[in-house]
Design a protein around this motif. Structure first.
Motif, PDB file in Angstrom:
ATOM      1  N   UNK A 173      -1.202 -10.428  -1.530  1.00 51.67           N
ATOM      2  CA  UNK A 173       0.150 -10.040  -1.937  1.00 51.67           C
ATOM      3  C   UNK A 173       0.116  -8.782  -2.800  1.00 51.67           C
ATOM      4  N   UNK A 174      -0.896  -8.667  -3.653  1.00 45.83           N
ATOM      5  CA  UNK A 174      -0.997  -7.531  -4.568  1.00 45.83           C
ATOM      6  C   UNK A 174      -1.331  -6.230  -3.852  1.00 45.83           C
ATOM      7  N   UNK A 175      -1.647  -6.275  -2.560  1.00 42.64           N
ATOM      8  CA  UNK A 175      -1.923  -5.054  -1.805  1.00 42.64           C
ATOM      9  C   UNK A 175      -0.655  -4.249  -1.551  1.00 42.64           C
ATOM     10  N   UNK A 176       0.501  -4.881  -1.682  1.00 39.48           N
ATOM     11  CA  UNK A 176       1.756  -4.173  -1.456  1.00 39.48           C
ATOM     12  C   UNK A 176       2.103  -3.307  -2.665  1.00 39.48           C
ATOM     13  N   UNK A 177       2.662  -2.121  -2.445  1.00 39.66           N
ATOM     14  CA  UNK A 177       3.161  -1.334  -3.580  1.00 39.66           C
ATOM     15  C   UNK A 177       4.308  -2.059  -4.257  1.00 39.66           C
ATOM     16  N   UNK A 178       4.536  -1.744  -5.507  1.00 36.03           N
ATOM     17  CA  UNK A 178       5.646  -2.326  -6.247  1.00 36.03           C
ATOM     18  C   UNK A 178       6.959  -2.034  -5.525  1.00 36.03           C
ATOM     19  N   UNK A 179       7.813  -3.031  -5.414  1.00 36.62           N
ATOM     20  CA  UNK A 179       9.066  -2.863  -4.671  1.00 36.62           C
ATOM     21  C   UNK A 179      10.042  -1.931  -5.370  1.00 36.62           C
ATOM     22  N   UNK A 180       9.753  -1.522  -6.600  1.00 32.50           N
ATOM     23  CA  UNK A 180      10.630  -0.574  -7.283  1.00 32.50           C
ATOM     24  C   UNK A 180      10.485   0.840  -6.725  1.00 32.50           C
ATOM     25  N   UNK A 181       9.440   1.097  -5.957  1.00 33.72           N
ATOM     26  CA  UNK A 181       9.224   2.427  -5.401  1.00 33.72           C
ATOM     27  C   UNK A 181       9.953   2.530  -4.065  1.00 33.72           C
TER      28      UNK A 181
END
Length: 259
Positions: A173-181
């Motif tokens: 799950x942590x492989x995804x960039x932060x959804x704020x970007x």
């Protein structure tokens, strides 16, 4: 703890999407080019100022509800200086103070908690949260995992060749960039690679970039012509600006001859 917070942040992406919409964008007398009015707890956000390139480093003061983690490095030829913040905890008014040569500029930001983000309301005519059906609570349609049942993972039919079973759900799950970007799946689609330009499209016209899928994920792409990696900044560790070809995920990164 950090992974749990990141997961909660990403799960709220549809809820908080509209929080970024009402923002101050002033190109007249104010030096503030962009600043959000409201952000969610744990979110990354940007404040952009119009500042002459010759102005030295600007002092920035923030309350304990915010943290400034990166900024446009100097020297710079651009009049736009970007400041990157993360909202640490909810507050009605967090004041960011910029010490410009012409005087102090105060940028107020409201930080909503996760409960605030879930609350039904209208913000400048926009109905929140932005999830469908609008204005209605979501029923709990699914109470447990339905497929696979669990037996499949205990006795796989064939050997796992990718190695993903060796990693935890949180690691993947942590492989995804932060959804704020507000990222986009294309990278400089018109001009191509920062070094080799449109030559990257000669062998494959649709998204020719190569990616290193090894763990841990570094959020880098590789040019199919020269093999160099982009962006030059270390996005995975909060570095939004370093190197000759930075990309903060918000736009205008990895340019080819300034385009």
């Amino acid at each position: 703890m950090m992974r749990r917070d990141v997961r909660r942040s990403r799960l709220m992406v549809l809820v908080v999407a509209a929080v970024w919409l009402p923002a101050r964008m002033a190109w007249g007398g104010s030096p503030v080019r962009y600043a959000p009015d409201v952000v969610g707890e744990g979110r990354i956000f940007l404040v952009a100022l119009d500042v002459a390139p010759e102005v030295p480093q600007i002092a920035v003061t923030v309350p304990d509800s915010l943290v400034l983690f990166d900024r446009t490095p100097l020297p710079t030829a651009s009049r736009t200086r970007k400041y990157y913040f993360r909202a640490r905890k909810p507050t009605q008014r967090a004041e960011i103070v910029f010490g410009l040569p012409s005087g102090k500029v105060v940028v107020p930001v409201t930080i909503w908690s996760f409960e605030d983000l879930r609350s039904f309301r209208k913000l400048k005519g926009v109905l929140l949260p932005r999830r469908w059906p609008l204005g209605e609570r979501l029923p709990e349609l699914k109470q447990k995992q339905t497929f696979p049942t669990g037996a499949e993972t205990k006795q796989p039919k064939r050997k796992d060749r990718s190695g993903w079973l060796a990693y935890s759900d949180d690691d993947i799950w942590a492989m995804q960039p932060d959804s704020t970007i507000p990222r986009w799946h294309w990278t400089n689609i018109v001009h191509g690679c920062p070094v080799h330009g449109r030559a990257i499209y000669r062998k494959r016209s649709y998204y020719p970039w190569e990616m290193d899928a090894t763990f841990p994920w570094r959020w880098k792409i590789r040019c199919p012509v020269g093999g160099e990696e982009y962006p030059s900044n270390d996005f995975a560790h909060g570095d939004m600006t370093s190197g000759p070809f930075p990309d903060d995920g918000i736009g205008g990164g990895c340019l080819y001859k300034g385009n």
